[in-house]
Design a protein around this motif. Structure first.
Motif, PDB file in Angstrom:
ATOM      1  N   ASP A  19       0.866  -1.154   0.000  1.00 47.88           N
ATOM      2  CA  ASP A  19       0.000   0.000   0.000  1.00 47.88           C
ATOM      3  C   ASP A  19       0.924   1.232   0.000  1.00 47.88           C
ATOM      4  O   ASP A  19       2.106   1.121   0.339  1.00 47.88           O
TER       5      ASP A  19
ATOM      6  N   ASP B 178       0.047   5.099   1.021  1.00 51.78           N
ATOM      7  CA  ASP B 178      -0.067   6.014   2.170  1.00 51.78           C
ATOM      8  C   ASP B 178      -0.121   5.257   3.496  1.00 51.78           C
ATOM      9  O   ASP B 178      -0.933   4.358   3.675  1.00 51.78           O
ATOM     10  N   GLY B 179       0.754   5.628   4.393  1.00 52.36           N
ATOM     11  CA  GLY B 179       0.757   4.997   5.708  1.00 52.36           C
ATOM     12  C   GLY B 179       1.585   3.722   5.746  1.00 52.36           C
ATOM     13  O   GLY B 179       1.755   3.116   6.796  1.00 52.36           O
ATOM     14  N   THR B 180       2.054   3.295   4.567  1.00 55.95           N
ATOM     15  CA  THR B 180       2.850   2.068   4.508  1.00 55.95           C
ATOM     16  C   THR B 180       4.231   2.371   3.915  1.00 55.95           C
ATOM     17  O   THR B 180       5.235   2.301   4.613  1.00 55.95           O
TER      18      THR B 180
ATOM     19  N   ASP C 293      -2.032  -0.413   5.766  1.00 53.57           N
ATOM     20  CA  ASP C 293      -2.192   0.175   7.099  1.00 53.57           C
ATOM     21  C   ASP C 293      -3.609   0.505   7.522  1.00 53.57           C
ATOM     22  O   ASP C 293      -3.836   0.911   8.642  1.00 53.57           O
ATOM     23  N   ASP C 294      -4.586   0.390   6.631  1.00 56.65           N
ATOM     24  CA  ASP C 294      -5.892   0.805   7.151  1.00 56.65           C
ATOM     25  C   ASP C 294      -7.052  -0.040   6.650  1.00 56.65           C
ATOM     26  O   ASP C 294      -6.863  -1.115   6.100  1.00 56.65           O
TER      27      ASP C 294
ATOM     28  N   ASP D 272      -7.430  -1.864   3.395  1.00 55.02           N
ATOM     29  CA  ASP D 272      -6.576  -3.043   3.198  1.00 55.02           C
ATOM     30  C   ASP D 272      -7.183  -4.315   3.766  1.00 55.02           C
ATOM     31  O   ASP D 272      -6.733  -5.411   3.447  1.00 55.02           O
TER      32      ASP D 272
HETATM   33 MG    MG Z   1      -2.803   3.247   3.377  1.00 62.31          MG
END
Ligand code: MG
Lengths: 255, 134
Positions: free
Chosen positions: A26, A28-30, A198-199, A202
């Motif tokens: 992923d 964003d955030g990963t 991350d969210d 996913d």
């Molecule tokens: Mg993400």
């Protein structure tokens, strides 16, 4: 859920490197840290060069809710697969379904733009899907309420995927990330796959039934209700993970 | 007819004995028996297999694998961990050492050409004794 970067889990992870495995990430955030303004989200130089190195050793995919055009501004090398818009772009989807998705989205945007929202709410048009951000809203609770109300009024009914301070709206009948992941495995002719995200978007992948082979699912951040089997503590650990994966594949090349 | 069938059974038994011998020799000289080698080979294809999926893949009953799996685990060729989402389930993976040993064994199998020739002869004989309609 158990930690990925522990001795036991790493033995399993290493065994994935003995066969053709697709490594999917992923964004964003990963791969990139979550920032207040989504347009400022980038990988660090180290992360990007490690990911590029991994892509020379095994098939690599970036699977994101962002549009492909947006992703291309943030990824400066060519991974084997760039999948955007939660699976709508990058998998060779037929044009008819994309045109239809585009029409539905512009219809939604017109309607949403006539509605009143808390200041800081942002409507991001991603051509084939929409993202309604409220990270910067002063009163988040209020913003969420307003957004959910207006989403309910949209026609045709949107498929909503909740992310971190964002509601993703997808036209009905479109792929979710889980189905996209299965397509991707097939396209890459990998036998097995690794996915980290991350969210909530996913979770579609974390809970996918992949009977043809093994799918290793990892979440950034431990969460009891997640369907991922493994976790890393925080986004900052991504470089360590990439280095480990590269190490596994290099050992194989030498051995 | 009956005489032929007796012959066939006897030939098959002989093949069994020869394969068994090859298996023992292989374990002694190459560190891996053919059974162990086959399990490792299958584990490369199924990372984190359950005992059940592994048994299914090699076509035997899971209970018959228990002893071999224990041996492989003692030799550190495989690693067994609990399934993170269901601790009653065990996930079996091949280790780096297991992979390297398996690869080395694949290469050394050619050293057994004599034993292979014997088995080949026995197989040919047995095949001739199988009645056409069977
Ligand atoms: Mg993400």
């Amino acid at each position: 859920m158990i930690p990925l970067l522990s001795k036991n889990s790493l033995v399993l992870l290493e065994s994935f490197s003995f066969t053709r495995t697709l490594y999917a990430f992923d964004f964003d955030g990963t791969l990139a840290k979550i920032v207040t303004k989504p347009e400022n989200a980038f990988m660090t130089k180290t992360t990007e060069s490690l990911l590029e190195e991994l892509s020379t050793l095994a098939p690599v995919a970036i699977v994101s809710g962002r549009s492909i055009n947006d992703l291309k501004k943030r990824v400066h090398f060519n991974p084997q697969f760039l999948v955007g818009n939660h699976g709508l772009e990058g998998l060779g989807n037929n044009n008819a379904s994309l045109t239809k998705a585009q029409a539905v989205c512009s219809q939604w945007v017109q309607k949403l733009k006539k509605m009143k929202f808390e200041s800081g709410v942002e409507i991001e048009e991603k051509t084939y899907s929409l993202a309604l951000h409220y990270r910067q809203a002063r009163n988040k609770t209020n913003a969420k309420k307003q957004l959910l109300q207006s989403i309910a009024e949209l026609t045709p009914e949107a498929r909503v995927i909740t992310g971190k301070s964002v509601y993703n709206l997808l036209p009905p009948g479109t792929l979710h990330k889980g189905a996209a992941m299965l397509h991707l495995i097939e396209k890459s002719s990998a036998k097995h796959a690794f996915y980290i995200g991350d969210d909530d978007t996913d979770e579609d992948i974390f809970s996918v039934e992949y009977s043809a082979g093994q799918l290793m699912t990892v979440r950034v951040g431990q969460k009891k209700t997640s369907h991922a089997k493994f976790y890393i503590d925080r986004q900052a650990e991504i470089n360590r993970l990439l280095k480990i994966l590269i190490g596994f594949h290099k050992k194989k090349a030498n051995g | 007819m009956k005489k032929n069938m007796d012959q066939l059974f006897f030939s098959l038994f002989q093949i069994g004995v020869s394969i068994n011998q090859l298996n023992k020799q292989s374990e002694k000289q190459l560190k891996l028996s053919m059974v162990q080698w086959s399990l490792l080979k299958t584990l490369v294809e199924i990372p984190g297999a359950t005992a059940h999926s592994l048994a299914e893949a090699v076509g035997v009953h899971p209970s018959t694998l228990t002893q071999t799996l224990k041996r492989l685990e003692r030799k550190k060729y495989i690693f067994v961990m609990s399934d993170p989402s269901d601790s009653r389930k065990k996930l079996i993976s091949i280790t780096r050492l297991g992979k390297e040993t398996m690869d080395a064994t694949s290469k050394s199998l050619l050293n057994f050409s004599e034993e292979f020739t014997v088995i080949q002869k026995e197989l040919k004989q047995a095949l001739q004794q199988i009645p056409a309609e069977a």
